[in-house]
Scaffold this motif. Structure first.
Motif, PDB file in Angstrom:
ATOM      1  N   HIS A  48      -2.491 -31.112   9.647  1.00 24.89           N
ATOM      2  CA  HIS A  48      -1.805 -32.394   9.849  1.00 24.89           C
ATOM      3  C   HIS A  48      -0.388 -32.147  10.347  1.00 24.89           C
ATOM      4  N   ARG A  49       0.124 -33.100  11.066  1.00 23.01           N
ATOM      5  CA  ARG A  49       1.561 -33.127  11.328  1.00 23.01           C
ATOM      6  C   ARG A  49       1.952 -34.597  11.338  1.00 23.01           C
ATOM      7  N   VAL A  50       2.895 -34.948  10.501  1.00 25.70           N
ATOM      8  CA  VAL A  50       3.358 -36.337  10.470  1.00 25.70           C
ATOM      9  C   VAL A  50       4.808 -36.370  10.901  1.00 25.70           C
ATOM     10  N   ILE A  51       5.076 -37.183  11.902  1.00 28.46           N
ATOM     11  CA  ILE A  51       6.456 -37.390  12.332  1.00 28.46           C
ATOM     12  C   ILE A  51       6.857 -38.743  11.778  1.00 28.46           C
ATOM     13  N   HIS A  52       7.714 -38.713  10.788  1.00 29.91           N
ATOM     14  CA  HIS A  52       8.079 -39.979  10.165  1.00 29.91           C
ATOM     15  C   HIS A  52       9.051 -40.746  11.034  1.00 29.91           C
ATOM     16  N   SER A  53      10.055 -40.053  11.580  1.00 26.18           N
ATOM     17  CA  SER A  53      11.058 -40.774  12.365  1.00 26.18           C
ATOM     18  C   SER A  53      11.704 -39.858  13.388  1.00 26.18           C
ATOM     19  N   THR A  54      11.992 -40.426  14.566  1.00 24.37           N
ATOM     20  CA  THR A  54      12.753 -39.675  15.581  1.00 24.37           C
ATOM     21  C   THR A  54      13.973 -40.490  15.986  1.00 24.37           C
ATOM     22  N   ILE A  55      14.390 -41.387  15.104  1.00 23.15           N
ATOM     23  CA  ILE A  55      15.506 -42.277  15.455  1.00 23.15           C
ATOM     24  C   ILE A  55      16.817 -41.486  15.601  1.00 23.15           C
ATOM     25  N   LEU A  56      17.051 -40.516  14.728  1.00 24.06           N
ATOM     26  CA  LEU A  56      18.307 -39.747  14.802  1.00 24.06           C
ATOM     27  C   LEU A  56      18.224 -38.562  15.751  1.00 24.06           C
ATOM     28  N   GLY A  57      17.029 -38.170  16.137  1.00 19.72           N
ATOM     29  CA  GLY A  57      16.883 -37.007  17.011  1.00 19.72           C
ATOM     30  C   GLY A  57      15.514 -36.394  16.845  1.00 19.72           C
ATOM     31  N   PRO A  58      15.307 -35.172  17.396  1.00 18.14           N
ATOM     32  CA  PRO A  58      14.001 -34.526  17.211  1.00 18.14           C
ATOM     33  C   PRO A  58      13.658 -34.406  15.740  1.00 18.14           C
ATOM     34  N   TYR A 389      20.254 -42.497  -0.937  1.00 22.20           N
ATOM     35  CA  TYR A 389      19.296 -43.258  -0.122  1.00 22.20           C
ATOM     36  C   TYR A 389      20.009 -44.336   0.691  1.00 22.20           C
ATOM     37  N   ILE A 390      21.016 -44.959   0.092  1.00 23.36           N
ATOM     38  CA  ILE A 390      21.745 -45.997   0.829  1.00 23.36           C
ATOM     39  C   ILE A 390      22.425 -45.386   2.058  1.00 23.36           C
ATOM     40  N   VAL A 391      23.102 -44.247   1.867  1.00 20.71           N
ATOM     41  CA  VAL A 391      23.771 -43.581   2.994  1.00 20.71           C
ATOM     42  C   VAL A 391      22.745 -43.273   4.089  1.00 20.71           C
ATOM     43  N   ALA A 392      21.602 -42.705   3.676  1.00 19.95           N
ATOM     44  CA  ALA A 392      20.599 -42.277   4.650  1.00 19.95           C
ATOM     45  C   ALA A 392      19.963 -43.470   5.372  1.00 19.95           C
ATOM     46  N   ILE A 393      19.561 -44.474   4.605  1.00 15.98           N
ATOM     47  CA  ILE A 393      18.875 -45.626   5.208  1.00 15.98           C
ATOM     48  C   ILE A 393      19.837 -46.365   6.135  1.00 15.98           C
ATOM     49  N   ASP A 394      21.081 -46.493   5.702  1.00 21.65           N
ATOM     50  CA  ASP A 394      22.082 -47.188   6.521  1.00 21.65           C
ATOM     51  C   ASP A 394      22.278 -46.464   7.854  1.00 21.65           C
ATOM     52  N   LYS A 395      22.316 -45.145   7.791  1.00 22.52           N
ATOM     53  CA  LYS A 395      22.540 -44.375   9.019  1.00 22.52           C
ATOM     54  C   LYS A 395      21.370 -44.555   9.989  1.00 22.52           C
ATOM     55  N   VAL A 396      20.144 -44.424   9.484  1.00 25.82           N
ATOM     56  CA  VAL A 396      18.977 -44.532  10.365  1.00 25.82           C
ATOM     57  C   VAL A 396      18.849 -45.974  10.886  1.00 25.82           C
ATOM     58  N   ALA A 397      19.058 -46.943   9.995  1.00 28.21           N
ATOM     59  CA  ALA A 397      18.911 -48.353  10.413  1.00 28.21           C
ATOM     60  C   ALA A 397      19.964 -48.721  11.447  1.00 28.21           C
ATOM     61  N   SER A 398      21.212 -48.292  11.250  1.00 30.24           N
ATOM     62  CA  SER A 398      22.236 -48.702  12.219  1.00 30.24           C
ATOM     63  C   SER A 398      22.044 -47.970  13.547  1.00 30.24           C
ATOM     64  N   THR A 399      21.522 -46.741  13.510  1.00 31.09           N
ATOM     65  CA  THR A 399      21.233 -46.039  14.777  1.00 31.09           C
ATOM     66  C   THR A 399      20.123 -46.786  15.520  1.00 31.09           C
ATOM     67  N   TYR A 400      19.111 -47.226  14.758  1.00 31.68           N
ATOM     68  CA  TYR A 400      18.011 -47.957  15.385  1.00 31.68           C
ATOM     69  C   TYR A 400      18.516 -49.236  16.061  1.00 31.68           C
ATOM     70  N   LYS A 401      19.465 -49.894  15.382  1.00 33.79           N
ATOM     71  CA  LYS A 401      19.975 -51.156  15.956  1.00 33.79           C
ATOM     72  C   LYS A 401      20.621 -50.903  17.317  1.00 33.79           C
ATOM     73  N   TYR A 402      21.358 -49.803  17.446  1.00 33.93           N
ATOM     74  CA  TYR A 402      21.964 -49.486  18.751  1.00 33.93           C
ATOM     75  C   TYR A 402      20.914 -49.107  19.786  1.00 33.93           C
ATOM     76  N   ARG A 403      19.912 -48.308  19.351  1.00 36.37           N
ATOM     77  CA  ARG A 403      18.916 -47.842  20.303  1.00 36.37           C
ATOM     78  C   ARG A 403      17.969 -48.972  20.705  1.00 36.37           C
ATOM     79  N   GLY A 404      17.589 -49.787  19.725  1.00 39.84           N
ATOM     80  CA  GLY A 404      16.699 -50.911  19.997  1.00 39.84           C
ATOM     81  C   GLY A 404      15.249 -50.508  20.080  1.00 39.84           C
ATOM     82  N   GLY A 405      14.354 -51.515  20.064  1.00 45.03           N
ATOM     83  CA  GLY A 405      12.919 -51.253  20.133  1.00 45.03           C
ATOM     84  C   GLY A 405      12.374 -51.853  21.415  1.00 45.03           C
TER      85      GLY A 405
END
Ligand code: NAD
Length: 406
Positions: A48-58, A389-405
């Motif tokens: 298996h290989r699971v990629i949970h998130s690439t929002i911050l980088g590889p 967790y707050i620091v981490a989630i905030d960082k990933v969420a705010s990066t996502y907001k800039y990058r967009g979907g």
């Protein structure tokens, strides 16, 4: 993982949409790997290989070889890596890989063929700009060398940045072996500073005397802390005047990796070690050792989590009520992934840093991360675990907001 993620997401006021963006893994790959065994038979392994998130980088995360590997477990561990990288501010997303097998029952040749087959099956997943594996349970520098070689062959050139945790001669980094224990020590000293504890007048107990625990014990001792107890799978070793860590290390190294028979201490159990009246408790062996059943017996002023998940979620409330500061795993043991990141950076610039430079940068990164989490815990009036967790989630969420979907 999810219960703590949920609590932090709620405190941060994450929207329902963002909650699902952060929760659902970006990619999950399952492969069947037919391997010719030494006796000529063919056995098929599931990888298996699971990629949970690439929002911050590889994405970044280890590969584990263990009979108990399942997709569910790999998914949880992949998410954990996302939060760990985010909390120490390194530009990676989270991933994890695993192959269900028992490496202790396989020959080196069988493991090599398995790793090479897994690498080929994951050629469109791995990549120095895409997804960068590392060692985990059951894998080490040897397996990472095979992975790097197979990936490089497929691309027709040497690409050592595709994997970290390599042997030094293949572009591994100085300082990686001791990095996690060193980071645990930096985290412990930072926490002691906040609680105005003098290391020279403080004591510690360290559970686990493997990679993480033994370096943490050695470095805490070097920084003046009296390490009163250490332990491994054979049991605990206690000395109220402090364990001679140098002697314990020498004993373990000459004794097939265990402390069994070490006579510089009195014998206790691993359970008794957790309840010792010390200032700092470092669980650095395995998951779920501090539970709702034994949390009340803990007397330490702080717990610095060297292992992944040593405290079960059910023990969190009891520990918080007792006013014990917990430096959570995703912060305390992130020194290893930080130096893995430095390994990747060195591979990419084609240059080797000195040990001194690596240690200075890793220490600074850990200290900065600790301070960020501490400030967040004060601001939100929550535990250090929720704050991480707050620091981490905030960082990933705010990066996502800039990058967009889409
Ligand atoms: P290791 O295999 O080198 O050492 C494990 C130690 O724990 C050994 O001393 C072993 O005897 C002891 N142990 C095993 N079962 C035990 C038990 N039931 N009671 C008491 N001691 C027991 O492993 P490690 O690399 O030091 O990893 C330890 C923990 O730290 C794991 O949870 C791992 O996931 C986590 N971790 C490791 C790293 C790293 O860089 N090595 C990074 C992050 C997190």
């Amino acid at each position: 993982m999810m219960s703590r993620f949920d609590a932090a997401a709620q405190l941060l006021g994450v929207t329902e949409e963002m909650y699902y963006i952060l929760k659902v893994p970006a990619r999950q790959v399952m492969v069947g790997l037919p391997i010719t065994m030494d006796n000529g038979s063919i056995k098929v392994f599931e990888g298996h290989r699971v990629i949970h998130s690439t929002i911050l980088g590889p994405s970044k995360g280890g590969i584990r070889l263990d009979p108990a590997v399942t997709l569910d477990e790999v998914r949880a561990l992949a998410a954990w890596m996302t939060w760990k990288c985010a909390v120490v501010d390194i530009p990676y997303g989270g991933a994890k890989g695993g192959i269900a097998c028992n490496p202790r029952e396989m020959s080196a040749g069988e493991i090599e063929r398995l790793i090479r087959a897994y690498t080929v099956a994951m050629l469109d997943v791995f990549g120095p700009d895409r997804d960068i594996p590392a060692p985990d349970m059951g894998t080490g520098p040897r397996e990472m060398a095979w992975l790097m070689d197979e990936y490089s062959k497929s691309r027709g050139m040497t690409i050592n940045g595709v994997v970290t945790g390599k042997p030094l001669v293949l572009g591994g980094s100085l300082g990686r072996t001791e990095a996690t224990g060193r980071g645990v020590t930096v985290a412990a000293l930072s926490a002691m500073d906040k609680l105005r504890m003098n290391p020279y007048r403080s004591s510690a107990a360290v559970q686990g005397f493997g990679n993480v625990g033994s370096f943490a014990a050695e470095l805490l001792h070097e920084r003046g802390v009296t390490v009163m107890a250490v332990s491994d799978v054979t049991g605990g070793y206690y000395n109220d005047r402090g364990i001679d860590i140098g002697a314990a290390l020498a004993y373990r190294n000459a004794n097939k990796g265990t402390l069994e028979g070490f006579n510089g201490a009195e014998r206790i159990t691993n359970e008794e070690l957790l309840a010792l009246p010390v200032d700092v408790l470092v669980p650095a062996a395995k998951e779920d050792v501090i539970t709702a059943e034994n949390a009340d017996s803990i007397q330490a002023k702080m717990i610095v989590e060297g292992a992944n998940g040593p405290t079960s979620a059910s023990a969190d409330d009891i520990i918080n009520e007792k006013g014990i500061m917990v430096v959570p795993d995703i912060l305390a043991n992130a020194g290893g992934v930080t130096v893995s990141y430095f390994e990747w950076v060195q591979n990419r610039i084609g240059y080797k840093w000195t040990l001194d430079r690596i240690n200075r940068r890793a220490d600074r990164n850990m200290k900065d991360a600790f301070d960020r989490v501490f400030e967040t815990s004060q601001k939100y009036k929550v535990s250090m675990r929720l704050a991480a967790y707050i620091v981490a989630i905030d960082k990933v969420a705010s990066t996502y907001k800039y990058r967009g979907g889409y």
